[in-house]
Every structure is written in structure tokens, then in C-alpha cells.
Design a protein around this motif. Sequence first.
Motif, PDB file in Angstrom:
ATOM      1  N   TRP A  42       0.836  -1.209   0.000  1.00 61.09           N
ATOM      2  CA  TRP A  42       0.000   0.000   0.000  1.00 61.09           C
ATOM      3  C   TRP A  42       0.869   1.256   0.000  1.00 61.09           C
ATOM      4  CZ3 TRP A  42      -0.621   2.691   5.015  1.00 61.09           C
ATOM      5  CH2 TRP A  42      -1.382   3.858   4.914  1.00 61.09           C
ATOM      6  N   ARG A  49      -7.593   4.748  15.716  1.00 60.91           N
ATOM      7  CA  ARG A  49      -8.296   5.254  14.521  1.00 60.91           C
ATOM      8  C   ARG A  49      -7.370   5.205  13.300  1.00 60.91           C
ATOM      9  NH1 ARG A  49     -10.196   9.816  16.500  1.00 60.91           N
ATOM     10  NH2 ARG A  49      -8.795  11.309  15.511  1.00 60.91           N
ATOM     11  N   ARG A  82      -6.720   1.683  12.128  1.00 56.23           N
ATOM     12  CA  ARG A  82      -7.863   1.163  11.354  1.00 56.23           C
ATOM     13  C   ARG A  82      -7.848   1.708   9.930  1.00 56.23           C
ATOM     14  NH1 ARG A  82     -10.865   1.971  16.096  1.00 56.23           N
ATOM     15  NH2 ARG A  82     -11.807   3.891  15.287  1.00 56.23           N
ATOM     16  N   GLN A  83      -7.570   3.023   9.803  1.00 59.19           N
ATOM     17  CA  GLN A  83      -7.529   3.635   8.459  1.00 59.19           C
ATOM     18  C   GLN A  83      -6.456   2.948   7.609  1.00 59.19           C
ATOM     19  OE1 GLN A  83      -6.771   7.695   9.580  1.00 59.19           O
ATOM     20  NE2 GLN A  83      -8.952   8.230   9.743  1.00 59.19           N
ATOM     21  N   GLY A 109      -5.271  -0.068   7.988  1.00 58.49           N
ATOM     22  CA  GLY A 109      -5.724  -1.423   7.678  1.00 58.49           C
ATOM     23  C   GLY A 109      -6.728  -1.440   6.533  1.00 58.49           C
ATOM     24  N   GLU A 110      -7.676  -0.491   6.580  1.00 59.31           N
ATOM     25  CA  GLU A 110      -8.688  -0.437   5.505  1.00 59.31           C
ATOM     26  C   GLU A 110      -8.019  -0.152   4.167  1.00 59.31           C
ATOM     27  OE1 GLU A 110     -11.485   2.447   7.010  1.00 59.31           O
ATOM     28  OE2 GLU A 110     -11.972   1.087   8.673  1.00 59.31           O
ATOM     29  N   ALA A 111      -7.071   0.809   4.167  1.00 63.32           N
ATOM     30  CA  ALA A 111      -6.406   1.180   2.920  1.00 63.32           C
ATOM     31  C   ALA A 111      -5.559   0.031   2.374  1.00 63.32           C
ATOM     32  CB  ALA A 111      -5.537   2.423   3.135  1.00 63.32           C
ATOM     33  N   GLY A 164      -6.076  -3.141   3.067  1.00 58.93           N
ATOM     34  CA  GLY A 164      -6.879  -4.360   2.909  1.00 58.93           C
ATOM     35  C   GLY A 164      -6.548  -5.457   3.911  1.00 58.93           C
ATOM     36  N   PRO A 200      -6.873  -6.695   8.297  1.00 58.74           N
ATOM     37  CA  PRO A 200      -7.605  -6.413   9.544  1.00 58.74           C
ATOM     38  C   PRO A 200      -6.677  -5.986  10.689  1.00 58.74           C
ATOM     39  CG  PRO A 200      -7.331  -8.777   9.279  1.00 58.74           C
ATOM     40  CD  PRO A 200      -6.647  -8.137   8.095  1.00 58.74           C
ATOM     41  N   THR A 201      -6.148  -4.748  10.666  1.00 55.53           N
ATOM     42  CA  THR A 201      -5.279  -4.306  11.770  1.00 55.53           C
ATOM     43  C   THR A 201      -6.084  -4.225  13.070  1.00 55.53           C
ATOM     44  OG1 THR A 201      -5.664  -2.083  10.961  1.00 55.53           O
ATOM     45  CG2 THR A 201      -3.496  -3.014  10.526  1.00 55.53           C
ATOM     46  N   GLU A 228     -13.342  -5.750  13.084  1.00 56.09           N
ATOM     47  CA  GLU A 228     -14.570  -5.222  13.725  1.00 56.09           C
ATOM     48  C   GLU A 228     -14.834  -5.845  15.092  1.00 56.09           C
ATOM     49  OE1 GLU A 228     -18.594  -4.857  11.622  1.00 56.09           O
ATOM     50  OE2 GLU A 228     -17.073  -4.504  10.048  1.00 56.09           O
ATOM     51  N   THR A 281     -12.640  -4.190  17.499  1.00 56.65           N
ATOM     52  CA  THR A 281     -13.084  -2.814  17.775  1.00 56.65           C
ATOM     53  C   THR A 281     -14.181  -2.818  18.841  1.00 56.65           C
ATOM     54  OG1 THR A 281     -12.526  -2.093  15.544  1.00 56.65           O
ATOM     55  CG2 THR A 281     -14.101  -0.734  16.746  1.00 56.65           C
TER      56      THR A 281
END
Length: 491
Positions: free
Chosen positions: A320, A403, A406-407, A409-411, A413, A415-416, A419, A422
Amino acid sequence: MAAVVASAPGKVLMTGGYLVLERPNAGIVLSTNARFYAVLKPLYDDEAMEVEWMDVKVNSPQMSRVTTYKMSLKDFTLDCSSESRNPFVEYAVQYSIAAAYSTLDKNKRNKLHKLLSQGMDITILGCNDFYSYRNQIEAQGLPLIPESLATIPPFTSITFNAGESNVETCKPEVAKTGLGSSAAMTTAVVASLLNYLGIVELPCSTKDQESGYSSDLDLLHMIAQTAHCIAQGKVGSGFDVSSAVYGSHRYVRFSPKIISSAQEAICTTPLDEVIGEVLKAKWDHERTKFSLPPLMNLILGEPGSGGSSTPSMVGAVKKWQKSDPEKSKETWDKLSEANSALEAHLHLLSKLAAENWYSYKSVIESCSKFKSEKWKGQFSESSHVELVEALLGAREAMLKIRRHMRQMGEAAGIPTEPESQTRLLDVTMDTEGVLLAGVPGAGGFDAVFAITLADSSANLTKTWSTHNVLALLVREDPCGVSLESDDPRAK
């Protein structure tokens, strides 16, 4: 000769996940009371003068494994006659002995040769905390609480796959809790060997560690890092080995080329020369003292969803970064800022504790009884208010870290902070007396950690139990590698 027993702690990376891979980003790593032990003694009573090959026997009772080797004392190659192999132990043995040859003069080498001719018997033992025993507890119908874990005898064997009918092919299925077992094991084996061979003296306690052992620990650190990286097949950030050697601290990694150049040289150069170069290299890692402020406790909870593979998650983040350098740099900068903020608040709390212990103690004990939104309302005195603001600042910094993780991880792909984690962390941070909570290190499904105030850990243990999370027995212990007085099984 009596057995040499060395131990090294497991770790929790509280801040610096992913960032710590790149200099000069720092990570805060806490060492724990979960330790790996290496028990080393000669295999034979008498010494033979002229031997070219040394016998090595490695026992791993928790895995029901015994592995035997012959090791060449000319070029340190290992010849294994068993099916099961442990590369971490193999490299630890080879590199420690090569280090002994490269640091000793000729007279001492003769003595070393005699010692090695007696062979080596090495037993490795990991505290139960490194492994998941959740299935056993559930199978026995016991509640998911630390008291149930405490009923399991120390160094219990690690369960085998229940589904396999053929015992011969049945490999141990090891569910781990994410405390860095390979780093602690490698460090303990290297420490026992270097001490046994008379290359280093190990500290026996935390007090010792602060006195005159630093150059010995530095040598041990270089060998353990090199053995661990080469066994892993990659040059990692090394915070796990560093905390196994030195205990809790703030860590900035070494330049990877120190080890990658050794990796290349191994093919063409005699091993004792390669290790000699590693010991002469300019190790540029940084280590600053750090431990949790007083009356704060580290507690870990196992959600029962199995561990995560750190290397594949790191790979995704690197991909990434390459594909979106601008956005990734922005996220990393924010993450780095939040890490520094958390560190600053914790330092301030330690400083305030030292300046006015009674104020500090009364604030921490009061806050331990309430959820964080009620902390401010308890106090009017300015010194108390300053303490509460530092506590809330630390919480806020942790929420930002989560936060940005998580951002990222989402970018990337991955699961840092999945859900399910969380939800669990939000419930955790909303419990009386909890300062902060997070997923350590690279994130994923490993055990979560929380920092609790004073005696409030029991509240969290109950809350976790109702959410099907098992609180582990692990606590912070800032002590690093240590020489033990005897075999831990004798205790």
C-alpha cells in the motif's frame, strides 16, 4: 559442570506497530513475566581432546520432541538426524559457538574445544502464557477467568490436533497468544550458550541489569538478533529480541543492512568471520528506559479467534505504501504523532508520581473506581486536575492511534483492528478503571491489551468473561534476560 539456565521475557508492543519497521520511528515495548527458559548442560561427563564433530541434543518437552544433531567444529555446520527441526534453536547454537571462536584467543580456544567435546544437552521450556489453553479450559467446563488458567500445571504440553487419527503425522497445533515466543526462545538459548562458554556474564536480577552488564548484553543482543532474523528468513524490526534482552523500553530499530550483509556473506565466508564482522558492525538501534507509571497494570485478554500472521500483514502495508505514497505518508505521520503523544502523557504521569506520590496515589485510586467520563468531576484541587488531564490525554492519544491503525488497515486491505476487536476494545475502554486498550503490534486477532488503574483489573476480567474473552495471567515485568538459579521445573 552444573546446568546453566537462562530465561528471556515475552513482549507486548504497545505503540509503534508497523512504524517501528522504519527508522527513526520509535515503538514502546513492554516485557512481561512470561518467560522462555533454556537449560544447558554437557551431554557427556568426560571430555575428549580431538573431536571434529560435537553431539547436540535439543529437548522440547512441551512439544514431545527430541532432536539430535552433529555439529562440525571446523565450519559449524549442523547435521540433523531427526524429522522435526527448529531453525531458531539451530541458528542460536551455530552463531553463539561461532561468536565464541571469533572472540577468544588461541589458549582459550583450546579450553573451549574441550568443553564442546562433551556435547550439549539443551532443553527449551516456554511459560504457559505464550500458548493458548482456552480449548482445554472450555473442554473442562471451567469459566473463562484467569483462575481457570492458573489450574493448568506449568510447562504443560501443547495440545495435538484432535482431528488427526494417525499419531505419527500429527504435528502440534500451536495456538499462540502473540507474546513473541520465537524471539524469547532464541534469546534464552543464545544467553545460556554464551554464558556456558564463558563469553558473557548474565545478570541475575533487575538490579544487576542496571549495573555493569551492558557490554555483555550488547554482545548477546547482536547474536540473538542475527540468529532470529536469519531463522525467520527476513530482517524484521527486532523490537521483540531487543525487549527479550533488555526488558521494557522505547526502541528505534537498527539499520537492516547490518544483518542483510551477514546473510549474503554466509554463503562465501567462514561463519566465525561473518559473526566477527557482525560484532564489529555499527549497531545503530536506540534504546531509552521506559516502563508503565506506578499503579498501572498491563492485562491481556484472549478473544479466542486465533492469532494472525504478522509477515503477511506487513507485506500488505508495504504494498500500500508503494501504491499510494502520499496518503500512506499522511497516515503514518498522524500515527507517529499519536504515538509520541501517548508516550509524553505516560512520561508526565511518571514524573507527577515522583513529585507528589500522595496526590498521585489518591487520584489513581479514585479513578480506578469509575468510568473515564466521571474522572474529571471527582477533583477540584489543581494538582489533582493536572493528573486527571494527563490520564485523559493518554486515553485520547490511544483512541487516535486506534483510529489511524484502522484507516491504515482499511487502505491496505488487512484487519489491523478487525470489527470484532473494535467492539471488544470499546467495551474494554468503557469499563471502570481502564485507562486504555488496544491490539498490540501489527494488530489482527491476537490477544488484546489494556492498561488498568490500581486494583481495577478484576472489573475488566469480569467484563471480558461475559464477552467470551479470557484474561491471561501475564503482567508487565521490566526485567530482560536473566541467569536463573535452577531449572524452572524444580520450583
